[in-house]
Design a protein around this motif. Structure first.
Motif, PDB file in Angstrom:
ATOM      1  N   VAL A  21       0.838  -1.202   0.000  1.00 12.25           N
ATOM      2  CA  VAL A  21       0.000   0.000   0.000  1.00 12.25           C
ATOM      3  C   VAL A  21       0.868   1.246   0.000  1.00 12.25           C
ATOM      4  O   VAL A  21       0.624   2.203  -0.761  1.00 12.25           O
ATOM      5  CB  VAL A  21      -0.950  -0.004   1.216  1.00 12.25           C
ATOM      6  CG1 VAL A  21      -1.616   1.362   1.383  1.00 12.25           C
ATOM      7  CG2 VAL A  21      -2.016  -1.090   1.043  1.00 12.25           C
ATOM      8  N   GLU A  22       1.915   1.263   0.826  1.00 10.38           N
ATOM      9  CA  GLU A  22       2.818   2.425   0.855  1.00 10.38           C
ATOM     10  C   GLU A  22       3.506   2.608  -0.495  1.00 10.38           C
ATOM     11  O   GLU A  22       3.659   3.740  -0.981  1.00 10.38           O
ATOM     12  CB  GLU A  22       3.857   2.248   1.958  1.00 10.38           C
ATOM     13  CG  GLU A  22       3.281   2.342   3.365  1.00 10.38           C
ATOM     14  CD  GLU A  22       4.281   1.946   4.432  1.00 10.38           C
ATOM     15  OE1 GLU A  22       4.236   2.536   5.537  1.00 10.38           O
ATOM     16  OE2 GLU A  22       5.116   1.042   4.178  1.00 10.38           O
ATOM     17  N   LEU A  23       3.920   1.497  -1.100  1.00  9.34           N
ATOM     18  CA  LEU A  23       4.581   1.579  -2.398  1.00  9.34           C
ATOM     19  C   LEU A  23       3.608   2.076  -3.463  1.00  9.34           C
ATOM     20  O   LEU A  23       3.975   2.908  -4.318  1.00  9.34           O
ATOM     21  CB  LEU A  23       5.151   0.212  -2.787  1.00  9.34           C
ATOM     22  CG  LEU A  23       5.848   0.136  -4.150  1.00  9.34           C
ATOM     23  CD1 LEU A  23       6.955   1.172  -4.271  1.00  9.34           C
ATOM     24  CD2 LEU A  23       6.394  -1.265  -4.392  1.00  9.34           C
ATOM     25  N   MET A  24       2.381   1.616  -3.423  1.00  8.28           N
ATOM     26  CA  MET A  24       1.399   2.083  -4.398  1.00  8.28           C
ATOM     27  C   MET A  24       1.103   3.564  -4.194  1.00  8.28           C
ATOM     28  O   MET A  24       0.983   4.331  -5.174  1.00  8.28           O
ATOM     29  CB  MET A  24       0.113   1.259  -4.279  1.00  8.28           C
ATOM     30  CG  MET A  24      -0.928   1.589  -5.344  1.00  8.28           C
ATOM     31  SD  MET A  24      -0.365   1.237  -7.029  1.00  8.28           S
ATOM     32  CE  MET A  24      -0.444  -0.573  -7.007  1.00  8.28           C
ATOM     33  N   GLN A  25       0.997   4.001  -2.954  1.00 11.19           N
ATOM     34  CA  GLN A  25       0.764   5.420  -2.693  1.00 11.19           C
ATOM     35  C   GLN A  25       1.912   6.264  -3.248  1.00 11.19           C
ATOM     36  O   GLN A  25       1.686   7.304  -3.882  1.00 11.19           O
ATOM     37  CB  GLN A  25       0.621   5.657  -1.191  1.00 11.19           C
ATOM     38  CG  GLN A  25      -0.676   5.117  -0.603  1.00 11.19           C
ATOM     39  CD  GLN A  25      -0.695   5.163   0.915  1.00 11.19           C
ATOM     40  OE1 GLN A  25       0.365   5.116   1.567  1.00 11.19           O
ATOM     41  NE2 GLN A  25      -1.887   5.255   1.491  1.00 11.19           N
ATOM     42  N   ALA A  26       3.142   5.808  -3.039  1.00  9.30           N
ATOM     43  CA  ALA A  26       4.307   6.540  -3.538  1.00  9.30           C
ATOM     44  C   ALA A  26       4.331   6.548  -5.064  1.00  9.30           C
ATOM     45  O   ALA A  26       4.683   7.559  -5.695  1.00  9.30           O
ATOM     46  CB  ALA A  26       5.588   5.928  -2.988  1.00  9.30           C
ATOM     47  N   THR A  27       3.939   5.425  -5.668  1.00 11.30           N
ATOM     48  CA  THR A  27       3.914   5.331  -7.135  1.00 11.30           C
ATOM     49  C   THR A  27       2.880   6.284  -7.716  1.00 11.30           C
ATOM     50  O   THR A  27       3.164   7.009  -8.687  1.00 11.30           O
ATOM     51  CB  THR A  27       3.614   3.885  -7.559  1.00 11.30           C
ATOM     52  OG1 THR A  27       4.657   3.022  -7.083  1.00 11.30           O
ATOM     53  CG2 THR A  27       3.518   3.772  -9.080  1.00 11.30           C
TER      54      THR A  27
END
Length: 467
Positions: A21-27
């Motif tokens: 989820v954090e990686l998707m938010q950053a992406t």
């Protein structure tokens, strides 16, 4: 996270150092910040749906190294639930019902498909623009072409919107955009990565899918995921896994520098100079570099390539051409290819096949004395993005829309593996690359060579000013 490699992200996700989820938010934040300026990612899925998919990845057993990593698919391949426009108004509203084989393999490895990467219409021409999604711009100079046809993928990597990407290559489409965006692109040996099991499977041995990345290690990891025969796809080829041996380069490579194929191919000022500077660096690494004379007739090779390419395109796109309503929506380069291909006789095709075979045999003799053959990744620096294609190089008029990419033909014509490696920047700050060309099935070895070059140079760390 935009500067982190895909394998580093994978390890961090596996170790619960970050969440999907954090990686998707950053992406998504990265895409919001930069995609409007370069137009590399198209057909982006709804953010809430993507965050829900990421949460599911966080709460599911790991199925592969890509689990939780955002991934976009070149807009020539089908990804279920997403449009496959192919950059053409003919297909602009068609949503894929199922995944192509390659996309299914990526999903099984855990990739989260977030959308598509932009491509020219039907992937035709090494300049990424089309009437559906518009033009993709080069992040090192947004007035210039990003190359193509995997231009969207290359730009998404260069700007940190993706950590790893896939593309396809018939006439340099994994090499030219990688070279022009300071990243790595790999055309595997033909047959290593099977196409989707549809249509004719024996004749056209040119187009192949392959990986793009900011490091050779990520190239190898993705190639290992994409590769492997499929029982419904003929002429498949099995090679050993490449990632495990990427740091095992045993001896100094013997490099054959093919320059401009004698004086057969015009080169824009500075291209060969930068290539020769890179070759001097390779010499400093202890690699043996030898300049070679033209090993085969450039006109004969070009005739073989253009005949086989036109015939293949004419047959694959005959439905759109033979229907009046869709023919009017095809761009001029496509019409030219189709009509040229339809006019060829059987004897023309057989002659082209004979030339292809002769070049294959001659190339085999070159590999007896050289481990890698080297050519520039393009004959010209990234050109004005307002042009459809370059009309001249160094005062030499281009007689077709794709003549300016003749430098990629030696490998494409006979299905050889190639890795584009970044080699730095010209006087205007524009990137360029070198094609490292190997003998059939030497994909793992080429990745070892590219990895050693990457360790010595780290060119992709020089990011665009906008990043």
């Amino acid at each position: 996270m935009s500067k982190t490699t895909a394998r580093e992200l994978s390890a961090a996700l596996a170790g619960r150092e970050i969440s999907a989820v954090e990686l998707m938010q950053a992406t998504l934040a990265r895409i919001e910040a930069v995609n409007g300026a370069v137009n590399a990612i198209v057909s982006l899925r709804d953010a809430d749906a993507l965050l829900a998919a990421a949460a599911q990845a966080d709460n599911s057993p790991r199925t592969g190294w890509l689990q939780g990593i955002p991934f976009a698919i070149k807009d020539l391949a089908h990804a279920a639930g997403l449009p496959t426009s192919k950059g053409s108004p003919i297909f602009a509203d068609r949503v894929a019902a199922e995944d192509d084989l390659m996309v299914a393999r990526l999903r099984r490895a855990g990739a989260l498909i977030i959308g598509k990467t932009n491509t020219p219409e039907f992937g035709l021409g090494s300049h990424t623009f089309n009437p559906v999604h518009g033009a993709t711009r080069n992040p090192y100079d947004r007035s210039r072409s990003a190359g193509g046809s995997s231009g969207g993928a290359a730009v998404a990597l260069a700007t940190g919107m993706l950590s790893v990407a896939e593309g396809s290559d018939m006439m340099g489409s994994l090499r030219n955009p990688a070279g022009w965006n300071n990243v790595y692109g790999m055309r595997p040996t033909w047959g290593v990565v099977p196409g989707h099991p549809e249509g004719e499977g024996f004749f056209e041995q040119f187009s192949t899918e392959g990986p793009m990345a900011r490091t050779p290690g990520d190239l190898a990891a993705l190639l290992d995921t994409m590769a492997g025969p499929h029982p419904h796809v003929p002429l498949g080829l099995t090679i050993p896994a490449t990632l495990d041996s990427i740091d095992k380069l045993a001896s100094a490579p013997r490099i054959g520098w093919l320059q401009a194929w004698g004086n057969a191919w015009p080169m824009q000022d500075g291209v060969l100079t930068l290539c020769e500077q890179a070759l001097a660096q390779m010499g400093d690494l202890g690699w043996r570099v030898e300049a070679l004379p033209p090993p085969f007739s450039a006109p004969d090779m070009w005739q073989s390539w253009t005949d086989l390419r036109s015939y293949s395109i004419a047959m694959r796109r005959r439905a759109e051409y033979e229907t009046a309503a869709t023919r009017t929506q095809l761009k001029p380069a496509m019409i030219w290819e189709i009509e040229r291909g339809r006019a060829l006789r059987g004897a023309d095709i057989y002659s082209a096949l004979e030339t292809r075979t002769a070049w294959y045999r001659q190339a085999a003799t070159l590999f007896e004395a050289h481990d890698v053959l080297v050519l520039p990744s393009a004959q010209i620096w990234p050109f004005d993005g307002a042009l459809e294609h370059p009309v001249e190089i160094a005062g030499v008029r281009m007689d077709t829309y794709h003549r300016w990419m003749q430098v990629v033909v030696p490998a494409s014509l006979i299905g050889l593996p190639v890795v584009n490696v970044p080699i730095g920047f010209g006087q205007e700050g524009l990137p360029m690359g070198l094609q490292l060309i190997g003998k059939p099935a030497s994909d793992g070895y080429l990745l070892q060579v590219a990895h050693r070059w990457h360790e010595a140079t780290m060119w992709p760390q020089r990011r665009p000013a906008m990043v």
